[in-house]
Design a protein around this motif. Structure first.
Motif, PDB file in Angstrom:
ATOM      1  N   ASP A 168      10.460   5.994  -7.710  1.00  0.00           N
ATOM      2  CA  ASP A 168      10.682   6.491  -6.349  1.00  0.00           C
ATOM      3  C   ASP A 168       9.635   6.004  -5.349  1.00  0.00           C
ATOM      4  O   ASP A 168       9.463   6.604  -4.288  1.00  0.00           O
ATOM      5  CB  ASP A 168      10.700   8.023  -6.363  1.00  0.00           C
ATOM      6  CG  ASP A 168      11.863   8.574  -7.181  1.00  0.00           C
ATOM      7  OD1 ASP A 168      12.925   7.933  -7.168  1.00  0.00           O
ATOM      8  OD2 ASP A 168      11.704   9.637  -7.817  1.00  0.00           O
ATOM      9  N   THR A 169       8.946   4.938  -5.676  1.00  0.00           N
ATOM     10  CA  THR A 169       7.900   4.428  -4.788  1.00  0.00           C
ATOM     11  C   THR A 169       8.493   3.983  -3.442  1.00  0.00           C
ATOM     12  O   THR A 169       9.534   3.323  -3.392  1.00  0.00           O
ATOM     13  CB  THR A 169       7.181   3.234  -5.439  1.00  0.00           C
ATOM     14  OG1 THR A 169       6.538   3.687  -6.630  1.00  0.00           O
ATOM     15  CG2 THR A 169       6.151   2.644  -4.496  1.00  0.00           C
ATOM     16  N   ARG A 170       7.821   4.343  -2.375  1.00  0.00           N
ATOM     17  CA  ARG A 170       8.190   3.871  -1.033  1.00  0.00           C
ATOM     18  C   ARG A 170       6.952   3.222  -0.427  1.00  0.00           C
ATOM     19  O   ARG A 170       6.277   3.791   0.417  1.00  0.00           O
ATOM     20  CB  ARG A 170       8.701   5.013  -0.158  1.00  0.00           C
ATOM     21  CG  ARG A 170      10.004   5.620  -0.654  1.00  0.00           C
ATOM     22  CD  ARG A 170      10.519   6.691   0.286  1.00  0.00           C
ATOM     23  NE  ARG A 170      11.797   7.201  -0.154  1.00  0.00           N
ATOM     24  CZ  ARG A 170      12.982   6.655   0.131  1.00  0.00           C
ATOM     25  NH1 ARG A 170      13.023   5.548   0.876  1.00  0.00           N
ATOM     26  NH2 ARG A 170      14.100   7.194  -0.307  1.00  0.00           N
ATOM     27  N   ALA A 171       6.677   2.041  -0.897  1.00  0.00           N
ATOM     28  CA  ALA A 171       5.446   1.350  -0.509  1.00  0.00           C
ATOM     29  C   ALA A 171       5.559   0.774   0.901  1.00  0.00           C
ATOM     30  O   ALA A 171       6.651   0.526   1.417  1.00  0.00           O
ATOM     31  CB  ALA A 171       5.139   0.237  -1.501  1.00  0.00           C
TER      32      ALA A 171
ATOM     33  N   ALA B 103       5.903  -0.381 -10.661  1.00  0.00           N
ATOM     34  CA  ALA B 103       5.789   0.739  -9.726  1.00  0.00           C
ATOM     35  C   ALA B 103       6.680   1.877 -10.192  1.00  0.00           C
ATOM     36  O   ALA B 103       7.725   1.642 -10.829  1.00  0.00           O
ATOM     37  CB  ALA B 103       6.187   0.305  -8.315  1.00  0.00           C
TER      38      ALA B 103
ATOM     39  N   SER C 126       0.864  -1.181   0.000  1.00  0.00           N
ATOM     40  CA  SER C 126       0.000   0.000   0.000  1.00  0.00           C
ATOM     41  C   SER C 126       0.894   1.222   0.000  1.00  0.00           C
ATOM     42  O   SER C 126       2.115   1.127  -0.061  1.00  0.00           O
ATOM     43  CB  SER C 126      -0.923  -0.016   1.225  1.00  0.00           C
ATOM     44  OG  SER C 126      -0.164  -0.030   2.429  1.00  0.00           O
ATOM     45  N   ASN C 127       0.263   2.413   0.074  1.00  0.00           N
ATOM     46  CA  ASN C 127       1.014   3.664   0.123  1.00  0.00           C
ATOM     47  C   ASN C 127       1.835   3.872  -1.153  1.00  0.00           C
ATOM     48  O   ASN C 127       3.057   3.883  -1.146  1.00  0.00           O
ATOM     49  CB  ASN C 127       1.930   3.695   1.353  1.00  0.00           C
ATOM     50  CG  ASN C 127       2.550   5.070   1.576  1.00  0.00           C
ATOM     51  OD1 ASN C 127       1.994   6.065   1.137  1.00  0.00           O
ATOM     52  ND2 ASN C 127       3.688   5.090   2.244  1.00  0.00           N
ATOM     53  N   GLY C 128       1.143   4.035  -2.245  1.00  0.00           N
ATOM     54  CA  GLY C 128       1.804   4.282  -3.516  1.00  0.00           C
ATOM     55  C   GLY C 128       1.580   3.187  -4.520  1.00  0.00           C
ATOM     56  O   GLY C 128       1.429   3.432  -5.719  1.00  0.00           O
ATOM     57  N   VAL C 129       1.600   1.946  -4.073  1.00  0.00           N
ATOM     58  CA  VAL C 129       1.314   0.782  -4.917  1.00  0.00           C
ATOM     59  C   VAL C 129       0.371  -0.112  -4.140  1.00  0.00           C
ATOM     60  O   VAL C 129       0.735  -0.625  -3.075  1.00  0.00           O
ATOM     61  CB  VAL C 129       2.594   0.017  -5.289  1.00  0.00           C
ATOM     62  CG1 VAL C 129       2.238  -1.235  -6.083  1.00  0.00           C
ATOM     63  CG2 VAL C 129       3.527   0.897  -6.098  1.00  0.00           C
ATOM     64  N   THR C 130      -0.810  -0.297  -4.664  1.00  0.00           N
ATOM     65  CA  THR C 130      -1.773  -1.164  -3.999  1.00  0.00           C
ATOM     66  C   THR C 130      -1.823  -2.497  -4.730  1.00  0.00           C
ATOM     67  O   THR C 130      -2.189  -2.551  -5.909  1.00  0.00           O
ATOM     68  CB  THR C 130      -3.177  -0.526  -3.989  1.00  0.00           C
ATOM     69  OG1 THR C 130      -3.106   0.739  -3.322  1.00  0.00           O
ATOM     70  CG2 THR C 130      -4.163  -1.431  -3.268  1.00  0.00           C
TER      71      THR C 130
END
Length: 649
Positions: free
Chosen positions: A628-631, A625, A609-613
């Motif tokens: 810079d994703t910080r999932a 993703a 979650s949090n950027g990529v679900t």
């Protein structure tokens, strides 16, 4: 006997408040006095000597009655007494003040001219006593609660919390890690209510009237037993000739004539392969003036002596004659190495004609075994290390962890077991850099003790080199796999990616590091399979650290893996923390970015979650993703528990 690991936080359970009645508290004290004294004795620091521990343990048990009478915490009488005994013992360990004055002020058991000791036990009790002596007070108290009281980990943590212990969770975790049978705590070795009486110094007191001695002994025993009769058979002889804490005992501890020396072939006739089986070696093992100087320096190092110790290792003087492992001239130094059952102590001075201050190094090595007691650092200089190998080592090589396909090179050893110089890992490299090589020792045990047994040791700056092991990836449908020696091709390939991170552990008193390949996962776009590892470093004093890495198939053989998680103090990736989850951002050969995650064998599903679900059943996840994703990653185990990556997301 081990109790189940518990991951619930320790807490104090709320109960209705009531003041403990006097009659109930007195009855509980009389009925459970031996248990209370034993708990206090075990929780007190071993460095104060057995005589004082006996007296202070009785003092704490008796004083607990007065404090428990004022308790309104809703505990039962015995629980209040127990809590107060442990609180005093833990506080005593923190104060470490003038104990004799404290005893006198309390007006409680006073013994002049005599020493009191619990009965001597066998080798198993001695090993446990040494293991407990190396622990902090809260961990000793936790072991006593688990063993003497039979509490589970949660209950033991609650009692420690009420007694004011720092980090009760860590204390219980450390206590659980001790590989000893709790039933040993029932032995006389740990019973301060059944004691032996000895004079402080027979040589000085031999001319005194025997009547006075007998009267003093009777008064001492009567003062100690107080509310409970001491029960036991005839006293057993002490293991050592001196009395810890007495003038005679202290003098004998630094007498070179009293040094313990193992027989040259003792290692071939014992099932206990540790430092106790090492004979005294070196060309100056018979040099009494040198040995006396080394012992005197250990007992009272002057301001010019350079003293160092691994974290958690006491620098106290010897309490009984130690064992001599080595005394000899090595390169430009004269070196003496002792072992006192808990520590290695290395004394070094410049050889005749040389200059420089003497050095004294301490390292904790309790519960060493065939691998962790296989070598000791004798000397370092010019980026090189010389080792002294155990008498059961039949073969020695050096190899480079950063060149896993390269065969080992034979390492010459002198007749006394000292090796030729071995290059130190990172020698010559820039500060903080790994360098182009990571030399390790590959030793082979004699076939007289075990067949086909080779193992790796690496120098991380302490007296005792670090044992490297490897746990291969899980096999579907198979049981969890145990660590093994890191000498096979698969282990060496994996360690090549983790070697450079070993430099972060220098000087931390590390005992062993296990490289656990907890998962292998397929990569998107047919890019092959990646390895996920968790390197678990365990220290001699108990705490450890874990580092999770991601290694794609395209990584060069010497490239460190991508950091995917870290725990600086905990049980992750040990036998008490078998579940782990890691996640990284990865760029495919085609330039596409993916969020990757992998868990150990008991992971049933992973979600982000949090950027990529996204969510997936199984123990691995791979979803496109942004770079810079910080999932936020979570996993669910077969038990229903939730698991998160080490060190956060």
């Amino acid at each position: 006997m081990k109790s189940r690991p518990s991951h619930a936080p320790f807490h104090s359970k709320k109960k209705p408040h009531r003041r403990v009645p006097v009659a109930e508290a007195e009855a509980a004290l009389i009925e459970h006095y031996p248990r209370l004294v034993r708990l206090g004795y075990l929780a007190l620091p071993a460095t104060i000597g057995r005589h004082r521990r006996v007296l202070i343990a009785h003092r704490h048990a008796q004083r607990s009655l007065r404090v428990a009478l004022g308790s309104t915490g809703g505990e039962g009488p015995y629980a209040a007494l127990r809590r107060e005994v442990l609180r005093q013992a833990l506080a005593q360990g923190r104060r470490r003040g003038r104990l004799r004055s404290a005893l006198a002020a309390a007006g409680l058991p006073q013994v002049l001219g005599l020493r009191l000791y619990p009965q001597a036990g066998g080798s198993a009790e001695l090993a446990l006593d040494r293991a407990l002596a190396s622990l902090p007070g809260a961990a000793r108290a936790a072991y006593a609660l688990l063993g003497v009281e039979g509490l589970d980990e949660q209950a033991a943590g609650d009692v420690l919390t009420q007694a004011g212990a720092n980090d009760p969770r860590g204390a219980v975790r450390t206590a659980v890690a001790i590989e000893s049978d709790h039933r040993l705590l029932a032995a006389g070795e740990f019973d301060p209510c059944t004691v032996q009486v000895r004079p402080t110094d027979l040589l000085r007191r031999r001319q005194r009237a025997r009547t006075g001695l007998f009267t003093g002994a009777a008064v001492a025993v009567a003062a100690v037993v107080l509310a409970v009769a001491a029960i036991g058979g005839p006293p057993e002889p002490r293991r050592s000739g001196g009395s810890p804490g007495s003038a005679a005992g202290a003098q004998q501890a630094i007498d070179p004539a009293a040094l313990v020396r193992a027989a040259p072939q003792a290692w071939a006739a014992t099932a206990r392969l540790d430092f106790t089986a090492w004979p005294a070696r070196g060309n100056r093992a018979g040099d009494r003036p040198l040995l006396g100087k080394a012992l005197a320096t250990w007992a009272n190092p002057g301001p010019s002596v350079q003293v160092s110790a691994t974290p958690g290792t006491p620098r106290t003087a010897p309490s009984q004659p130690p064992q001599l492992l080595y005394a000899g001239d090595v390169d430009s130094a004269t070196v003496v190495i002792f072992y006192d059952g808990l520590r290695l102590v290395r004394y070094a001075q410049a050889r005749t004609g040389g200059s420089g201050a003497a050095a004294l190094d301490f390292a904790q090595v309790s519960d060493a075994d065939i691998t962790t007691a296989a070598a000791v650092v004798v000397d370092r200089g010019d980026g090189n290390t010389r080792f002294l190998t155990a008498p059961w080592v039949a073969g020695s090589e050096t190899r480079d962890l950063l060149q896993p396909d390269k065969q080992g090179v034979p390492l010459h050893r002198a007749a006394d077991g000292t090796t030729d110089p071995v290059r130190m890992p990172g020698a010559g490299a820039a500060a903080g850099a790994c360098g182009t090589t990571w030399p390790v020792l590959q030793l082979r045990s004699s076939s007289r003790v075990v067949e086909q047994h080779s193992f790796l040791l690496t120098d991380l700056g302490d007296l005792s080199p670090v044992h490297l092991t490897f746990t291969p990836p899980p096999v579907p449908g198979d049981t969890a796999r145990a660590p093994r020696e890191a000498t096979g091709p698969e282990a060496l390939d994996s360690w090549a990616h983790g070697a450079c991170r070993l430099g972060e552990l220098r000087g931390q008193g590390v005992r062993s590091v296990n490289d656990w390949q907890f998962a292998r996962t397929p990569l998107p776009e047919g890019a092959g399979s990646a390895a996920w590892t968790c390197d678990r470093a365990d220290t001699w004093r108990g705490p450890g650290r874990a580092t999770v890495q991601f290694v794609p198939p395209s990584a060069p053989a010497t490239a460190p893996g991508t950091l995917a998680g870290r725990q600086t103090d905990g049980s992750a990736c040990s036998r008490f923390g078998r579940n782990v989850l890691g996640g990284v951002m990865w760029r495919s050969p085609a330039g596409h970015w993916y969020l990757l995650a992998a868990g150990s064998r008991d992971v049933q599903s992973i979600a982000s979650s949090n950027g990529v679900t996204a969510s997936v059943s199984g123990s691995s996840l791979a979803v496109p993703a942004p770079r810079d994703t910080r999932a936020t990653l979570t996993a669910h185990l077969k038990s229903g528990a939730t698991l998160r990556p080490l060190g956060g997301n």
